[in-house]
Design a protein around this motif. Structure first.
Motif, PDB file in Angstrom:
ATOM      1  N   SER A   2      -6.151  23.042  31.016  1.00  0.00           N
ATOM      2  CA  SER A   2      -7.282  23.076  31.152  1.00  0.00           C
ATOM      3  C   SER A   2      -7.866  22.040  30.095  1.00  0.00           C
ATOM      4  O   SER A   2      -7.490  21.703  29.297  1.00  0.00           O
ATOM      5  CB  SER A   2      -7.852  24.560  30.813  1.00  0.00           C
ATOM      6  N   SER A   3      -9.233  21.555  30.725  1.00  0.00           N
ATOM      7  CA  SER A   3      -9.897  20.439  30.089  1.00  0.00           C
ATOM      8  C   SER A   3     -10.741  21.135  28.793  1.00  0.00           C
ATOM      9  O   SER A   3     -10.914  22.339  28.805  1.00  0.00           O
ATOM     10  CB  SER A   3     -10.752  19.691  30.974  1.00  0.00           C
ATOM     11  N   PRO A   4     -10.873  20.226  27.817  1.00  0.00           N
ATOM     12  CA  PRO A   4     -11.893  21.059  26.862  1.00  0.00           C
ATOM     13  C   PRO A   4     -13.076  21.268  27.155  1.00  0.00           C
ATOM     14  O   PRO A   4     -13.652  22.175  26.790  1.00  0.00           O
ATOM     15  CB  PRO A   4     -12.019  19.718  25.600  1.00  0.00           C
ATOM     16  N   ILE A   5     -13.894  20.574  28.067  1.00  0.00           N
ATOM     17  CA  ILE A   5     -15.201  21.148  28.630  1.00  0.00           C
ATOM     18  C   ILE A   5     -15.066  22.589  29.294  1.00  0.00           C
ATOM     19  O   ILE A   5     -15.613  23.226  29.198  1.00  0.00           O
ATOM     20  CB  ILE A   5     -15.421  20.131  29.969  1.00  0.00           C
ATOM     21  N   SER A   6     -13.910  22.634  30.119  1.00  0.00           N
ATOM     22  CA  SER A   6     -13.890  24.043  30.737  1.00  0.00           C
ATOM     23  C   SER A   6     -13.598  25.261  29.778  1.00  0.00           C
ATOM     24  O   SER A   6     -14.167  26.330  29.759  1.00  0.00           O
ATOM     25  CB  SER A   6     -12.775  24.168  31.528  1.00  0.00           C
ATOM     26  N   ALA A   7     -12.986  24.957  28.535  1.00  0.00           N
ATOM     27  CA  ALA A   7     -12.910  25.890  27.274  1.00  0.00           C
ATOM     28  C   ALA A   7     -14.262  26.073  26.770  1.00  0.00           C
ATOM     29  O   ALA A   7     -14.492  27.151  26.502  1.00  0.00           O
ATOM     30  CB  ALA A   7     -11.970  25.051  26.326  1.00  0.00           C
ATOM     31  N   VAL A   8     -15.202  25.118  26.594  1.00  0.00           N
ATOM     32  CA  VAL A   8     -16.421  25.226  26.139  1.00  0.00           C
ATOM     33  C   VAL A   8     -17.138  26.142  27.124  1.00  0.00           C
ATOM     34  O   VAL A   8     -18.022  27.082  26.824  1.00  0.00           O
ATOM     35  CB  VAL A   8     -16.970  24.131  25.787  1.00  0.00           C
ATOM     36  N   THR A   9     -17.135  25.685  28.379  1.00  0.00           N
ATOM     37  CA  THR A   9     -18.151  26.188  29.329  1.00  0.00           C
ATOM     38  C   THR A   9     -17.536  27.863  29.538  1.00  0.00           C
ATOM     39  O   THR A   9     -18.384  28.556  29.755  1.00  0.00           O
ATOM     40  CB  THR A   9     -17.936  26.019  30.822  1.00  0.00           C
ATOM     41  N   SER A  10     -16.232  28.139  29.421  1.00  0.00           N
ATOM     42  CA  SER A  10     -15.823  29.564  29.532  1.00  0.00           C
ATOM     43  C   SER A  10     -16.125  30.322  28.159  1.00  0.00           C
ATOM     44  O   SER A  10     -16.668  31.600  28.484  1.00  0.00           O
ATOM     45  CB  SER A  10     -14.386  29.706  29.744  1.00  0.00           C
ATOM     46  N   ALA A  11     -16.360  29.543  27.126  1.00  0.00           N
ATOM     47  CA  ALA A  11     -16.967  30.287  26.161  1.00  0.00           C
ATOM     48  C   ALA A  11     -18.214  30.612  25.855  1.00  0.00           C
ATOM     49  O   ALA A  11     -18.656  31.622  25.418  1.00  0.00           O
ATOM     50  CB  ALA A  11     -16.325  29.415  24.631  1.00  0.00           C
ATOM     51  N   ILE A  12     -18.985  29.760  26.720  1.00  0.00           N
ATOM     52  CA  ILE A  12     -20.457  30.072  26.493  1.00  0.00           C
ATOM     53  C   ILE A  12     -20.978  30.461  27.900  1.00  0.00           C
ATOM     54  O   ILE A  12     -22.179  29.935  28.369  1.00  0.00           O
ATOM     55  CB  ILE A  12     -21.345  28.931  25.965  1.00  0.00           C
ATOM     56  N   ILE A  40     -29.870  35.179  26.871  1.00  0.00           N
ATOM     57  CA  ILE A  40     -28.833  34.323  27.454  1.00  0.00           C
ATOM     58  C   ILE A  40     -28.837  33.509  26.417  1.00  0.00           C
ATOM     59  O   ILE A  40     -27.442  33.146  26.080  1.00  0.00           O
ATOM     60  CB  ILE A  40     -29.449  33.669  28.809  1.00  0.00           C
ATOM     61  N   ILE A  41     -29.639  32.811  25.737  1.00  0.00           N
ATOM     62  CA  ILE A  41     -29.545  31.946  24.903  1.00  0.00           C
ATOM     63  C   ILE A  41     -28.965  32.408  23.638  1.00  0.00           C
ATOM     64  O   ILE A  41     -27.982  31.870  22.990  1.00  0.00           O
ATOM     65  CB  ILE A  41     -30.929  31.225  24.348  1.00  0.00           C
ATOM     66  N   GLY A  42     -29.506  33.821  23.269  1.00  0.00           N
ATOM     67  CA  GLY A  42     -28.795  34.372  21.989  1.00  0.00           C
ATOM     68  C   GLY A  42     -27.440  34.758  22.216  1.00  0.00           C
ATOM     69  O   GLY A  42     -26.310  34.372  21.257  1.00  0.00           O
ATOM     70  N   LYS A  43     -26.893  34.983  23.449  1.00  0.00           N
ATOM     71  CA  LYS A  43     -25.396  35.227  23.716  1.00  0.00           C
ATOM     72  C   LYS A  43     -24.637  33.898  23.575  1.00  0.00           C
ATOM     73  O   LYS A  43     -23.692  34.086  23.134  1.00  0.00           O
ATOM     74  CB  LYS A  43     -25.433  35.928  25.104  1.00  0.00           C
ATOM     75  N   ALA A  44     -25.253  32.869  23.882  1.00  0.00           N
ATOM     76  CA  ALA A  44     -24.539  31.463  23.838  1.00  0.00           C
ATOM     77  C   ALA A  44     -24.304  31.221  22.574  1.00  0.00           C
ATOM     78  O   ALA A  44     -23.320  30.755  21.982  1.00  0.00           O
ATOM     79  CB  ALA A  44     -25.387  30.327  24.687  1.00  0.00           C
ATOM     80  N   ASN A  81     -16.286  21.705  18.088  1.00  0.00           N
ATOM     81  CA  ASN A  81     -16.793  20.329  17.981  1.00  0.00           C
ATOM     82  C   ASN A  81     -17.584  20.173  19.285  1.00  0.00           C
ATOM     83  O   ASN A  81     -18.820  19.757  19.288  1.00  0.00           O
ATOM     84  CB  ASN A  81     -15.982  19.145  17.726  1.00  0.00           C
ATOM     85  N   LEU A  82     -16.878  20.542  20.380  1.00  0.00           N
ATOM     86  CA  LEU A  82     -17.693  20.507  21.731  1.00  0.00           C
ATOM     87  C   LEU A  82     -18.587  21.347  21.794  1.00  0.00           C
ATOM     88  O   LEU A  82     -19.759  21.277  22.398  1.00  0.00           O
ATOM     89  CB  LEU A  82     -16.553  20.594  22.645  1.00  0.00           C
ATOM     90  N   THR A  83     -18.485  22.500  21.326  1.00  0.00           N
ATOM     91  CA  THR A  83     -19.392  23.737  21.346  1.00  0.00           C
ATOM     92  C   THR A  83     -20.811  23.061  20.618  1.00  0.00           C
ATOM     93  O   THR A  83     -22.014  23.569  20.929  1.00  0.00           O
ATOM     94  CB  THR A  83     -19.326  24.921  20.800  1.00  0.00           C
ATOM     95  N   THR A  84     -20.444  22.698  19.212  1.00  0.00           N
ATOM     96  CA  THR A  84     -21.749  22.217  18.585  1.00  0.00           C
ATOM     97  C   THR A  84     -22.605  21.108  19.084  1.00  0.00           C
ATOM     98  O   THR A  84     -23.601  21.005  19.471  1.00  0.00           O
ATOM     99  CB  THR A  84     -21.128  21.509  17.263  1.00  0.00           C
ATOM    100  N   GLN A  85     -21.623  20.286  19.887  1.00  0.00           N
ATOM    101  CA  GLN A  85     -22.508  18.910  20.560  1.00  0.00           C
ATOM    102  C   GLN A  85     -23.263  19.529  21.835  1.00  0.00           C
ATOM    103  O   GLN A  85     -24.328  19.017  21.965  1.00  0.00           O
ATOM    104  CB  GLN A  85     -21.072  17.857  21.145  1.00  0.00           C
ATOM    105  N   LEU A  86     -22.562  20.489  22.579  1.00  0.00           N
ATOM    106  CA  LEU A  86     -23.274  21.279  23.738  1.00  0.00           C
ATOM    107  C   LEU A  86     -24.584  22.006  23.328  1.00  0.00           C
ATOM    108  O   LEU A  86     -25.719  21.942  23.801  1.00  0.00           O
ATOM    109  CB  LEU A  86     -22.493  22.176  24.518  1.00  0.00           C
ATOM    110  N   THR A  87     -24.657  22.669  22.093  1.00  0.00           N
ATOM    111  CA  THR A  87     -25.952  23.417  21.564  1.00  0.00           C
ATOM    112  C   THR A  87     -26.874  22.241  21.044  1.00  0.00           C
ATOM    113  O   THR A  87     -28.085  22.381  21.318  1.00  0.00           O
ATOM    114  CB  THR A  87     -25.236  24.067  20.265  1.00  0.00           C
ATOM    115  N   VAL A  88     -26.310  20.853  20.523  1.00  0.00           N
ATOM    116  CA  VAL A  88     -27.305  20.197  20.176  1.00  0.00           C
ATOM    117  C   VAL A  88     -27.882  19.502  21.455  1.00  0.00           C
ATOM    118  O   VAL A  88     -29.163  19.236  21.212  1.00  0.00           O
ATOM    119  CB  VAL A  88     -26.643  19.137  19.349  1.00  0.00           C
TER     120      VAL A  88
END
Length: 106
Positions: A2-12, A40-44, A81-88
């Motif tokens: 799986s790609s790192p993006i799919s890991a982030v999107t599944s986490a959020i 929704i934002i709080g859960k993310a 790292n990807l999660t932080t970038q997405l949040t920003v």
């Protein structure tokens, strides 16, 4: 693999059914179910924090010499790292939207 993006999107991942966002006051049903935009934002953000905590935990284990799988540590660090970038980026888009709304009102 799986790609790192799919890991982030599944986490959020948002809930399967998202209620429409209204600009008015929330109803009692929305408040009780917690299905509003803020929820929704709080859960993310909670999910993002869990990813960060997991990466930090593995980093401490690696630094103290505990027996860990380096692959798991690197995957967790990359996901954090990807999660932080997405949040920003989400924050930046929210600020841009707010500024645009303020320009419309002037």
């Amino acid at each position: 693999m799986s790609s790192p993006i799919s890991a982030v999107t599944s986490a959020i991942a948002p809930p399967a059914v998202v209620a429409p966002i209204s600009l008015g006051e929330t109803s009692a049903a929305e408040s009780a179910s917690g299905s509003g935009f803020g929820a929704i934002i709080g859960k993310a953000l909670e999910s993002s924090q869990q990813v960060q905590d997991r990466a930090s935990e593995l980093a401490v284990k690696a630094a103290t010499g505990s027996d860990i799988d380096v692959h798991n540590y690197l995957a967790a660090a990359t996901e954090a790292n990807l999660t932080t970038q997405l949040t920003v980026q989400v924050r930046n888009k929210a600020i841009e939207a707010f500024q645009e709304i303020m320009r419309l009102q002037a």
